[in-house]
Motif scaffolding. Sequence first.
Motif, PDB file in Angstrom:
ATOM      1  N   LEU A  42       0.832  -1.203   0.000  1.00  0.00           N
ATOM      2  CA  LEU A  42       0.000   0.000   0.000  1.00  0.00           C
ATOM      3  C   LEU A  42       0.864   1.250   0.000  1.00  0.00           C
TER       4      LEU A  42
ATOM      5  N   SER B 113      -0.061  -3.388  -7.163  1.00  0.00           N
ATOM      6  CA  SER B 113      -1.503  -3.572  -6.947  1.00  0.00           C
ATOM      7  C   SER B 113      -1.884  -5.046  -7.078  1.00  0.00           C
TER       8      SER B 113
ATOM      9  N   VAL C  66      -9.652  -2.800  -1.964  1.00  0.00           N
ATOM     10  CA  VAL C  66      -8.480  -2.855  -2.846  1.00  0.00           C
ATOM     11  C   VAL C  66      -8.904  -3.211  -4.262  1.00  0.00           C
TER      12      VAL C  66
ATOM     13  N   PRO D 293      -7.484   4.450  -0.945  1.00  0.00           N
ATOM     14  CA  PRO D 293      -6.312   3.882  -0.271  1.00  0.00           C
ATOM     15  C   PRO D 293      -5.942   4.604   1.021  1.00  0.00           C
TER      16      PRO D 293
ATOM     17  N   GLY E  37      -7.933   3.348   3.558  1.00  0.00           N
ATOM     18  CA  GLY E  37      -7.479   1.991   3.873  1.00  0.00           C
ATOM     19  C   GLY E  37      -6.658   1.917   5.142  1.00  0.00           C
TER      20      GLY E  37
END
Length: 617
Positions: free
Chosen positions: A49, A94, A132, A191, A194
């Motif tokens: 990440l 990714s 994701v 993200p 996240g």
Amino acid sequence: MIPDNPYAQRKLLRMLEKLWARMEGVVNRFTKSDFNPLYHLGTLTIFMLIVLLATGVYLTVFYRPGLDVAYATVEKIDSTWFGSLIRSIHRYASDAMILLIILHILKMLFSDKFWGQRWLAWTSGWIMLAGVWLTGTMGYWLVWDQRAQWMTEYMMQTLAGTSGLTYVAADIESRTFSNFVIILFLHVFLPIIGFLGIYIHGLRLSRARWWSPRWVSVQALIGLVILSLIKPVQSFAQADLSTLVQSVPMDAYYLGFLPVIDQWGNLIFWGLAILLGGSLFLLPWLASGRDLGPATVTDPACTGCNICYAECPYDAIRMTDRDDETGYRKLAVINAAQCTGCGICVGACPTDAIALEGGYSGEQVFNAVKGALHREMSEGNSVTVLFASQRDEALGSLPARLTVSKDGSPITVSAWGEDEAARVVTAVIPSAGAVNIEWIKSLHQDGTRDIVILSQPYDDSLNREDAHWILNRLHLRPALVKEGLHWLEVTPGDAKTVEGFLNDLHKPELQNGKHPPALPPVKERNKFIPSLVSGLVGTMLLLGLFALALPLDVSAGMRAAEQSALRVAVDAKGRVEAAAIPEGVTLPEGAGPRADFRRCAFPRQRARVGGRRNDPG
């Protein structure tokens, strides 16, 4: 009496976990377990990440949203070697993140770490996986190549609405910019959100690990760079909604659902996806297991020393003020909802004030060990005491003759060595951390020849900190680390190593030359430097895992592309727009959108878009 090993009762999961442990053990043969990336899947995911955010900042600086410029700016980024490298690392990171999350979930599933107090980590993990996947899918759309076109086609067919006219009409440049900006914002913003999910994921852990060990992070980054240099990411043909996609490689991690939906249809695909995903999400309640917890405290025996509170990995113990006749200031209180029955607090307690409600008592096990020791010594036998965890027994780390009997006894006694003169007393306890170091002192004093603590790899403990805390206790009491104490770290299921160790231990020449053991350190991960072999093995392993993205880039084409020729869009005001007719396609004489729709009445109350494709015949 103690109950049968509850960890061994879920036989299917134990079989799968044993296969997984063998895979990890293969890596351990070529490198120390300290440098095995398979033990750091969760923290590696967080590192991916960070890599995505770092490379994403660079790409966002040069990216320009809009249907008329998006593809061109991506091509401009690819035109320089550095831009191409950053974009490739971004794409492969990714894919790696999806793969690492899936592997982490599988390991947690096989290890029975998904029910009880772990339900929050399990469910939040699935939510983060969905986030994701959604974020990565948006990233593919921003490129505006044929893969983005397929996603647009799917959304136009599924949702209809005014978006269909937006992408077909002649003035598309002025009407698609906002769509690109919204998707770009979500692709960047999700993200960042996240990190909140990651915090929630570790909320019930006393000492959650957020960062990969330094060398593992370096290995992962090297793997991404090598893969990016070997196979740079490239865009495919620019999206052109006047034609349908004939064939384009689809990243199975993110876009594999598109060709599957094209074959199965929405109802079957999404119905199965919701059923399977919902079942996995609810697994902590659909397939909960059993452990020996929760822990219980005998209040009069508790001195309020705080040791159990400090060592509990799951934040399940609180120290409260007390005012009773004992005179102690604090009392340990167990939060049963967060206790996993790991037994670490039982091993930590110096006054035997803690037991496990499921039937495990450290005092009971130790008394059984001492009773067997005294009986064997009275018969003139030398005695080795082996402490092993329930996981060791369930996964087959113990040789067959050391397996604890099923009659409720917490120990077993087996003959070993030349002429079978020596005896091995095996005690199966919840975890290595349940060993109380006062036991070691007492067993030495009572004449035990050898004491063996069987440990799983430091980063592969069932309860996260099993090895850490027993090692910490021993390092704080160096007087106990004398001849006859042995620390044996073995990959779960490796009974041959345990048997070989015991065979060597009972040879006369080794007994005559024993010296105090060199215990493993209480590890500060970032201070270690891998050997050349360890570094290469770890890097090649991660490179191989990341490279799985390549064969999963499978070409697929729309079934409708074989027979479609004309797209027509109608807005609420009756305006008809036709996409450009593909080269080589001739419509029947007199056919055309305006001719075909000249007699239709168009309602003005609400917009309706038809993403229709008419066969030229």
